[in-house]
Design an enzyme around this catalytic site. Structure first.
Site, PDB file in Angstrom:
ATOM      1  N   VAL A 161      48.458   0.143  -0.879  1.00 53.77           N
ATOM      2  CA  VAL A 161      47.640   0.644   0.222  1.00 53.77           C
ATOM      3  C   VAL A 161      48.285   1.922   0.746  1.00 53.77           C
ATOM      4  CG1 VAL A 161      46.868   0.118   2.571  1.00 53.77           C
ATOM      5  CG2 VAL A 161      46.895  -1.688   0.839  1.00 53.77           C
ATOM      6  N   CYS A 162      47.503   2.981   0.874  1.00 51.96           N
ATOM      7  CA  CYS A 162      48.042   4.257   1.349  1.00 51.96           C
ATOM      8  C   CYS A 162      48.513   4.146   2.794  1.00 51.96           C
ATOM      9  CB  CYS A 162      46.983   5.345   1.260  1.00 51.96           C
ATOM     10  SG  CYS A 162      47.460   6.844   2.154  1.00 51.96           S
ATOM     11  N   VAL A 163      49.762   4.550   3.033  1.00 51.81           N
ATOM     12  CA  VAL A 163      50.346   4.372   4.364  1.00 51.81           C
ATOM     13  C   VAL A 163      49.632   5.212   5.418  1.00 51.81           C
ATOM     14  CG1 VAL A 163      52.183   6.084   3.947  1.00 51.81           C
ATOM     15  CG2 VAL A 163      52.471   4.364   5.718  1.00 51.81           C
TER      16      VAL A 163
ATOM     17  N   ALA B 242      46.282   3.748   6.071  1.00 48.34           N
ATOM     18  CA  ALA B 242      46.461   2.418   6.664  1.00 48.34           C
ATOM     19  C   ALA B 242      46.844   2.510   8.138  1.00 48.34           C
ATOM     20  CB  ALA B 242      47.534   1.639   5.894  1.00 48.34           C
TER      21      ALA B 242
END
Lengths: 133, 102, 144
Positions: free
Chosen positions: A80-82, A85
């Site tokens: 999941v892209c930080v 996110a």
């Protein structure tokens, strides 16, 4: 046909868009054919797949659970892209601590990391497929 | 060096299919998925767009998405091949790159 | 695919194309696409940006978001030259269909290190046909 290394990117939000459902069926079919899934990267509203706090109606599919179970069965790397996110409130324990938030919600089998992981998938995988909005 | 173009929007609400068809090259494949499969219907107001391709590109529609929308028995444009998720995987792995027209 | 001549043996350089077809602010896609370009620049791949359909609206000059309460990210396009992202292809037909010309877009330039650091325009207006050929030369096509 020889095995191909695939990178998958999901940018459409779960339940609102079909993207994460289509990607799930695609990844299952690719695994059945013996291809390698190098990574599944969640970006834009796609990061919302990665919260364990969703409670969809019992007679419908549970998108997060489906991905978590598929990941466990096939050792998939779900990232999941930080940045995406953080905007949308998807946090793991470390990130929640760093940001002073009172809880985390990342689902089993998912990990939070940087956008570089998507670029790396583009470089390393033989093909990159985007399922989006 | 053919490309797989994927279109997931209905051509009746979005210009993705139109834009895609404006950028395809001979030998490319166009795959209609999700709401994109509405573009495969015969006799619609946009049928001409795909019909103009005249065999220069291969046209595919995802069968599970047609079925979900009650279109399995509806006549499709000539030249559209209906494939399943396995066929989708085959297109991705055999063509040189995939481009999503989001 | 082009083999890298750099020091990392076996590393590859791929051609990455970012396809921008959406206008800014109404949805997040233009901004989050730009964020990928900025991060991706560090990976020393061959990067090209394409602006077509409503994507051409991303580059208009004079964007002022003060009254909508959203961050104006349009200045960031001008900084991309410093990250060696210098190939901006804007589709002529998409401009024309929207009543725009090159003059409606911000000036985006880079300093060419191979030509005595001369300042050159990053934006090139190309036809739909030319853009289709550019798309077909890529290894990875990213679109959000």
């Amino acid at each position: 046909m020889s095995a191909v290394k695939l990178g998958v990117v999901i940018t459409g939000g779960p339940y609102t868009r079909q993207a994460s459902d289509t990607a799930y069926q695609f990844v299952k079919a690719a695994l059945e054919k013996g291809h390698e899934i190098f990574r599944v990267f969640f970006y834009n509203d796609g990061v919302n797949v990665g919260t364990r706090l969703t409670v969809p109606p019992q007679d419908d599919r549970n998108i997060q659970k489906n991905w978590s179970e598929l990941a466990e069965r096939h050792k998939l790397d779900l990232v999941v892209c930080v940045a995406a996110a953080q905007r949308r409130g998807i946090l793991d324990k470390d990130e929640a601590g760093r940001q002073g938030k009172d809880g985390d919600n990342i689902a089993p089998g998912f990990r939070i990391s940087g956008l570089g992981q998507m670029i790396e998938a583009g470089i390393v995988a033989d093909r990159l497929v985007i399922f989006g909005d | 060096m053919p490309t797989l173009h994927m279109v997931n929007k209905s051509p009746f609400e979005d210009n993705a299919l139109q834009s895609c068809l404006g950028h395809v090259l001979k030998g490319d494949a166009v795959l209609l998925i999700e709401d994109g499969v509405y573009g495969a219907l015969a006799g619609s107001a946009v049928a001409g767009m795909l019909g103009q391709q005249n065999g220069a590109v291969s046209l595919y529609a995802l069968g599970p998405d047609l079925a979900a929308r009650g279109l399995s028995e509806k006549p499709l444009l000539g030249g559209v091949d209906v494939i399943d998720y396995g066929g989708f995987v085959d297109l991705v792995t055999t063509l040189d790159r995939s481009q999503s027209w989001l | 695919m082009v083999m890298d001549e750099g020091p990392l043996e076996g590393s590859v350089t791929k051609r990455f194309l970012y396809v921008n077809r959406r206008a800014p602010y109404g949805t997040i896609y233009a901004l989050e696409s730009l964020e990928v370009v900025l991060i991706g620049a560090a990976f020393e791949q061959e990067v090209t940006l394409a602006f077509l359909d409503d994507g051409v609206f991303q580059l208009t000059k004079g964007q002022d978001t003060g009254a909508i309460g959203v961050k104006n990210f349009s200045p960031a396009y001008r900084a991309l030259g410093d990250y060696d992202v210098t190939n901006f292809y804007v589709e002529a037909e998409s401009l024309g269909e929207r009543g725009l010309t090159l003059d409606d877009l911000q000036q985006i330039t880079y300093e060419d290190e191979d030509d005595d650091w001369k300042e050159k325009p990053s934006i090139r207006v190309v036809s739909r046909r030319e853009l289709a050929a550019i798309m077909a030369e890529q290894d990875v096509i990213l679109s959000f």
